[in-house]
Motif scaffolding. Structure first.
Motif, PDB file in Angstrom:
ATOM      1  N   TYR A 188       1.168  -1.083  63.614  1.00  0.00           N
ATOM      2  CA  TYR A 188       1.848  -0.756  62.364  1.00  0.00           C
ATOM      3  C   TYR A 188       2.627   0.289  62.280  1.00  0.00           C
ATOM      4  O   TYR A 188       2.087   1.315  63.129  1.00  0.00           O
ATOM      5  CB  TYR A 188       0.953  -0.828  60.992  1.00  0.00           C
ATOM      6  CG  TYR A 188      -0.318  -1.942  61.330  1.00  0.00           C
ATOM      7  CD1 TYR A 188       0.122  -3.049  60.864  1.00  0.00           C
ATOM      8  CD2 TYR A 188      -1.398  -1.699  61.858  1.00  0.00           C
ATOM      9  CE1 TYR A 188      -0.885  -4.246  60.859  1.00  0.00           C
ATOM     10  CE2 TYR A 188      -2.405  -2.753  61.672  1.00  0.00           C
ATOM     11  CZ  TYR A 188      -2.129  -3.953  61.345  1.00  0.00           C
ATOM     12  OH  TYR A 188      -2.970  -5.042  61.493  1.00  0.00           O
TER      13      TYR A 188
ATOM     14  N   GLU B 290       0.880  -0.845  54.684  1.00  0.00           N
ATOM     15  CA  GLU B 290       1.125  -2.151  54.972  1.00  0.00           C
ATOM     16  C   GLU B 290      -0.335  -3.112  55.110  1.00  0.00           C
ATOM     17  O   GLU B 290      -0.221  -4.240  54.904  1.00  0.00           O
ATOM     18  CB  GLU B 290       1.567  -2.379  56.401  1.00  0.00           C
ATOM     19  CG  GLU B 290       3.132  -1.815  56.567  1.00  0.00           C
ATOM     20  CD  GLU B 290       3.581  -1.544  57.993  1.00  0.00           C
ATOM     21  OE1 GLU B 290       3.686  -2.818  58.451  1.00  0.00           O
ATOM     22  OE2 GLU B 290       3.763  -0.623  58.590  1.00  0.00           O
TER      23      GLU B 290
ATOM     24  N   CYS C 161       6.945  -4.489  63.070  1.00  0.00           N
ATOM     25  CA  CYS C 161       6.525  -5.643  62.731  1.00  0.00           C
ATOM     26  C   CYS C 161       6.779  -6.584  63.571  1.00  0.00           C
ATOM     27  O   CYS C 161       5.860  -7.718  64.121  1.00  0.00           O
ATOM     28  CB  CYS C 161       6.847  -5.962  61.264  1.00  0.00           C
ATOM     29  SG  CYS C 161       5.840  -7.242  60.398  1.00  0.00           S
TER      30      CYS C 161
ATOM     31  N   TYR D 156      12.584 -12.888  65.679  1.00  0.00           N
ATOM     32  CA  TYR D 156      12.155 -12.713  64.601  1.00  0.00           C
ATOM     33  C   TYR D 156      13.161 -12.926  63.608  1.00  0.00           C
ATOM     34  O   TYR D 156      14.280 -12.246  63.704  1.00  0.00           O
ATOM     35  CB  TYR D 156      11.212 -11.634  64.559  1.00  0.00           C
ATOM     36  CG  TYR D 156      10.317 -11.491  65.557  1.00  0.00           C
ATOM     37  CD1 TYR D 156       8.914 -12.262  65.451  1.00  0.00           C
ATOM     38  CD2 TYR D 156      10.437 -10.756  66.796  1.00  0.00           C
ATOM     39  CE1 TYR D 156       7.981 -12.382  66.430  1.00  0.00           C
ATOM     40  CE2 TYR D 156       9.226 -10.791  67.584  1.00  0.00           C
ATOM     41  CZ  TYR D 156       8.327 -11.534  67.665  1.00  0.00           C
ATOM     42  OH  TYR D 156       7.350 -11.566  68.486  1.00  0.00           O
TER      43      TYR D 156
ATOM     44  N   GLU E 180       9.378 -10.836  59.272  1.00  0.00           N
ATOM     45  CA  GLU E 180       8.406 -11.715  59.870  1.00  0.00           C
ATOM     46  C   GLU E 180       7.625 -10.803  61.132  1.00  0.00           C
ATOM     47  O   GLU E 180       8.004  -9.968  61.680  1.00  0.00           O
ATOM     48  CB  GLU E 180       9.083 -12.801  60.736  1.00  0.00           C
ATOM     49  CG  GLU E 180       8.666 -14.137  60.859  1.00  0.00           C
ATOM     50  CD  GLU E 180       9.524 -14.924  61.516  1.00  0.00           C
ATOM     51  OE1 GLU E 180       9.620 -16.244  61.136  1.00  0.00           O
ATOM     52  OE2 GLU E 180      10.468 -14.488  62.348  1.00  0.00           O
ATOM     53  N   CYS E 181       6.228 -11.257  61.103  1.00  0.00           N
ATOM     54  CA  CYS E 181       5.262 -10.579  62.133  1.00  0.00           C
ATOM     55  C   CYS E 181       5.135 -11.416  63.301  1.00  0.00           C
ATOM     56  O   CYS E 181       5.954 -12.503  63.196  1.00  0.00           O
ATOM     57  CB  CYS E 181       4.116 -10.048  61.498  1.00  0.00           C
ATOM     58  SG  CYS E 181       2.812 -11.648  61.285  1.00  0.00           S
ATOM     59  N   GLN E 182       4.353 -11.145  64.205  1.00  0.00           N
ATOM     60  CA  GLN E 182       4.547 -11.842  65.450  1.00  0.00           C
ATOM     61  C   GLN E 182       3.849 -13.052  65.347  1.00  0.00           C
ATOM     62  O   GLN E 182       4.181 -14.013  66.450  1.00  0.00           O
ATOM     63  CB  GLN E 182       4.163 -10.869  66.620  1.00  0.00           C
ATOM     64  CG  GLN E 182       5.074  -9.775  67.089  1.00  0.00           C
ATOM     65  CD  GLN E 182       4.530  -8.775  67.903  1.00  0.00           C
ATOM     66  OE1 GLN E 182       3.532  -7.718  67.514  1.00  0.00           O
ATOM     67  NE2 GLN E 182       5.002  -8.896  69.269  1.00  0.00           N
TER      68      GLN E 182
ATOM     69  N   HIS F 207       6.549 -10.866  55.702  1.00  0.00           N
ATOM     70  CA  HIS F 207       5.789  -9.950  54.903  1.00  0.00           C
ATOM     71  C   HIS F 207       6.993  -9.291  53.844  1.00  0.00           C
ATOM     72  O   HIS F 207       7.988  -8.619  54.469  1.00  0.00           O
ATOM     73  CB  HIS F 207       5.069  -9.220  55.565  1.00  0.00           C
ATOM     74  CG  HIS F 207       3.895  -9.768  56.263  1.00  0.00           C
ATOM     75  ND1 HIS F 207       2.670 -10.086  55.702  1.00  0.00           N
ATOM     76  CD2 HIS F 207       3.810 -10.120  57.625  1.00  0.00           C
ATOM     77  CE1 HIS F 207       1.965 -10.451  56.312  1.00  0.00           C
ATOM     78  NE2 HIS F 207       2.680 -10.580  57.643  1.00  0.00           N
TER      79      HIS F 207
ATOM     80  N   CYS G  92      -2.374 -13.289  55.746  1.00  0.00           N
ATOM     81  CA  CYS G  92      -1.873 -13.754  57.163  1.00  0.00           C
ATOM     82  C   CYS G  92      -2.751 -13.833  58.158  1.00  0.00           C
ATOM     83  O   CYS G  92      -3.464 -12.742  58.251  1.00  0.00           O
ATOM     84  CB  CYS G  92      -0.607 -12.595  57.669  1.00  0.00           C
ATOM     85  SG  CYS G  92      -0.209 -12.620  59.041  1.00  0.00           S
TER      86      CYS G  92
ATOM     87  N   CYS H  67      -1.771 -10.742  61.496  1.00  0.00           N
ATOM     88  CA  CYS H  67      -1.433  -9.484  61.805  1.00  0.00           C
ATOM     89  C   CYS H  67      -2.184  -8.395  60.869  1.00  0.00           C
ATOM     90  O   CYS H  67      -2.264  -7.151  61.247  1.00  0.00           O
ATOM     91  CB  CYS H  67       0.132  -9.200  61.471  1.00  0.00           C
ATOM     92  SG  CYS H  67       0.397  -9.078  59.865  1.00  0.00           S
TER      93      CYS H  67
ATOM     94  N   ARG I  66      -1.624  -7.527  57.868  1.00  0.00           N
ATOM     95  CA  ARG I  66      -0.920  -7.009  56.791  1.00  0.00           C
ATOM     96  C   ARG I  66      -1.277  -7.616  55.554  1.00  0.00           C
ATOM     97  O   ARG I  66      -1.436  -8.761  55.623  1.00  0.00           O
ATOM     98  CB  ARG I  66       0.575  -7.007  57.065  1.00  0.00           C
ATOM     99  CG  ARG I  66       1.124  -6.192  58.192  1.00  0.00           C
ATOM    100  CD  ARG I  66       2.463  -6.200  58.269  1.00  0.00           C
ATOM    101  NE  ARG I  66       3.222  -5.300  59.489  1.00  0.00           N
ATOM    102  CZ  ARG I  66       2.982  -5.311  60.648  1.00  0.00           C
ATOM    103  NH1 ARG I  66       2.258  -6.638  61.196  1.00  0.00           N
ATOM    104  NH2 ARG I  66       3.368  -4.440  61.454  1.00  0.00           N
TER     105      ARG I  66
ATOM    106  N   ARG J 214       3.525 -13.184  51.960  1.00  0.00           N
ATOM    107  CA  ARG J 214       4.583 -13.578  52.888  1.00  0.00           C
ATOM    108  C   ARG J 214       5.485 -14.816  52.090  1.00  0.00           C
ATOM    109  O   ARG J 214       4.990 -15.526  51.367  1.00  0.00           O
ATOM    110  CB  ARG J 214       4.074 -14.404  54.054  1.00  0.00           C
ATOM    111  CG  ARG J 214       3.419 -13.547  55.082  1.00  0.00           C
ATOM    112  CD  ARG J 214       2.505 -14.282  56.111  1.00  0.00           C
ATOM    113  NE  ARG J 214       1.423 -14.904  55.441  1.00  0.00           N
ATOM    114  CZ  ARG J 214       1.024 -16.097  56.010  1.00  0.00           C
ATOM    115  NH1 ARG J 214       1.421 -16.512  57.119  1.00  0.00           N
ATOM    116  NH2 ARG J 214       0.005 -16.651  55.431  1.00  0.00           N
TER     117      ARG J 214
END
Ligand SMILES: [Zn+2]
Lengths: 433, 143
Positions: free
Chosen positions: A2, A8, A120, A231, A247-249, A255, A310, A313, A315, A319
């Motif tokens: 992060y 977050e 992110c 992403y 977008e996170c992984q 997010h 989520c 991640c 967070r 989303r």
């Protein structure tokens, strides 16, 4: 990883408390400092002290692009111009551009949000970021730029265009992260292939793409062609620029940085919230911006909320799904609502990997006509007339069942449909002329 | 080895055929036979050239949608009934001819015709057994 774990990953109840406190401050500030908002609030008889919960947000009026135009250029600013240190504007395809301003603190907020977004997507200060978003009045270039610098990565401010040079620099400078629009990334990939440069010859490992809607299929395509993880980043200049959501992984939803923005998803016709998970128009209220705060801004972007935490991640921020269209891209053809993205999904479903298509709407007598031009890819090409006529028929049939209206399908040669290095042109509506 | 045919997608607008021939000319590729099938919207250009693999790659580089298909080149007596004999034979063998067209030059003993069938090998052997001369790709490209 992060950038700002406290913000977050803030527990939801704490986050909501923070949102309410910041919302109240924002509402009070715009009421006192922006004549447009005071007029709007007074018209429907709502005062800042009426906002006592996040649900009360719905008492407030929407803000539209038209409001911004009516207050061109500076009348929606909540601070004197002497406090404004940066001005951006969105391209005015219809009339005047939309002007937005930033105080010094707004720029710091934006840089932090962009740094969060880059982290992110898996970027770090070790990365070499090739920023091929356009620099200038458009917020894409400078937004990513300051975020990357805030993160401490090495940023190459190459801007858009001159694609062969992009490829050369990517190779020679050891670019690890590419940022641009997805259609431009695809163009870079095509030029790379034409130049005979293989992805393995570069150090590219990640792409952060945004500023236009794209699909899962396009993601797979870009990932394969460039040898990267791709992403989706979301933002719009009216709200702040890129860095509103990322977008996170996990690659499942973006997010929204909720400690700075409150998001709603509404039915564009009624203005009422849609049920969770249903598609609707994204509406955003900024709660920390100083120079250009926005109350319930109608983004005209169509998306859906993704429910639940989520799984990827940690967070806590909500989303949204990919942007699937624009409420103002919506065509009404013979009384039926048609989104160009529906045509794309039809072509994807019959196996096109990177559909290039164009909707041409016209009127003959009193009847709307729809022609859909589709580029023939080698994958679907046949040396037999019957083979191509069958392809046309399949597309026509699928379009008809998806859109609910008939269309003429015309196969065209590759690269005949205009590709712009910014946004792809998907519709020509000749009915207006 | 069967004969390799190059096919190119063409929109029905002026200059597209010329663009294909320009690309081939620039690459010093010689056209040995061709036919065009067209509908109101598009056309398919089919070509036999002296170097099909290179033709495929130069056309692709110039952005055309190109395909490569196996076809059969059959030499037949240049006299009434020459073609009918070949077609009768294929029909009896239940081999469906998608399309056919004539070669620009001539074989050593008669006219040359290009046939597009699904079952290339079967058609080739049936025709050979019946005494027709079926040309190999390499022999044809260098005619
Ligand atoms: Zn996540």
């Amino acid at each position: 990883m992060y950038w700002n774990q406290k913000a977050e990953c803030m527990p939801r109840d704490e986050l909501r408390e923070l949102q309410l406190e910041r919302l109240k401050q924002t509402v009070s500030r715009v009421y006192h400092d922006v004549p447009h908002y005071r007029r709007q609030f007074q018209e429907i008889g709502v005062r800042p002290e009426d906002i006592n919960s996040l649900e009360d947000l719905r008492l407030l009026p929407f803000t539209t692009k038209q409001d911004l135009r009516d207050n061109y250029p500076y009348d929606m600013f909540a601070v004197p111009l002497s406090e404004v240190v940066r001005i951006h504007a969105s391209s005015g395809t219809t009339g005047k551009p939309t002007v937005v301003g930033y105080t010094r603190r707004d720029l710091a907020t934006w840089a932090e949000l962009m740094a969060r977004a880059l982290v992110c997507g898996g970027a770090s200060r070790q990365d070499v970021i090739q920023n091929a978003f356009g620099y200038g009045l458009f917020t894409g270039g400078l937004g990513i730029h300051y975020g990357a610098e805030c993160l401490g990565a090495s940023v190459i401010p190459i801007s858009g265009g001159n694609t062969k040079r992009q490829v050369m620099i990517m190779k020679d400078f050891g670019t690890t992260v590419l940022t641009c629009t997805p259609s431009y990334a695809l163009h870079i990939a095509e030029v790379m292939a034409e130049m005979g440069v293989k992805p393995e010859e570069t150090k590219l490992r990640c792409g952060i793409f945004g500023a236009e809607p794209w699909s899962e299929n396009m993601r797979r395509n870009l990932e394969a062609k460039l040898g990267i993880d791709a992403y989706d980043i979301y933002g719009l200049s009216e709200v702040i620029g890129p860095g509103v959501a990322m977008e996170c992984q996990g690659k499942h939803g973006l997010h929204i940085f909720e400690d700075h923005f409150i998001a709603e998803i509404i039915d564009p016709q009624t203005g009422e919230p849609v049920a969770p998970g249903e598609p609707g128009e994204l509406v955003i209220t900024t709660i920390t911006k100083e120079a250009f705060p926005l109350i319930r801004y109608r983004t005209r972007d169509v998306t859906a909320m993704i429910e639940g935490e989520c799984p990827n991640c940690g967070r806590t921020h909500m989303r949204i799904g990919r942007i699937t269209g624009r409420t103002d891209d919506m065509l009404i053809i013979r009384g039926v609502n048609v989104f160009p993205s529906q045509v794309e999904s039809v072509l994807l479903s019959i196996g096109y990997t990177e559909p290039q298509y164009l909707l041409i709407v016209d009127r003959e007598g009193n009847l709307d006509t729809l022609e859909i031009q589709v580029e023939v890819s080698s994958q679907f090409f046949s040396d037999k007339v019957r083979g191509l006529e069958e392809l046309e028929a399949v597309i026509r049939r699928e379009i008809e069942s998806t859109l609910g209206i008939s269309a003429k399908v015309r196969l065209v040669e590759p690269k005949t449909i205009q590709r712009s290095e910014g946004k792809a042109v998907r519709v020509v509506d000749r009915r207006q002329i | 080895m069967p004969v390799k045919q190059i096919s190119v997608f063409l929109e029905n607008k002026s200059g597209r055929l010329a663009a294909v021939t320009r690309t081939l000319a620039a690459a010093q590729i010689n056209i040995r036979a061709l036919s065009i099938a067209d509908t109101s919207d598009f056309g398919i250009l089919r070509l036999i050239v002296n170097d099909p693999d290179r033709a495929l790659s130069v056309l692709r580089e110039d952005g055309f949608t190109v395909g490569q298909t196996d076809v059969i080149a059959v030499e037949m007596p240049d006299q009434p009934g020459g073609l009918a004999g070949v077609l009768d034979l294929l029909e009896q063998a239940q081999l469906n001819v998608e399309y056919l067209y004539a070669f620009i030059g001539r074989g050593s003993n008669g006219a040359l015709v290009i046939f597009r069938v699904e079952e290339v090998e079967e058609a080739q052997s049936k025709l050979s057994q019946a005494g027709f001369r079926v040309l190999e790709g390499d022999a044809l490209y260098s005619l």
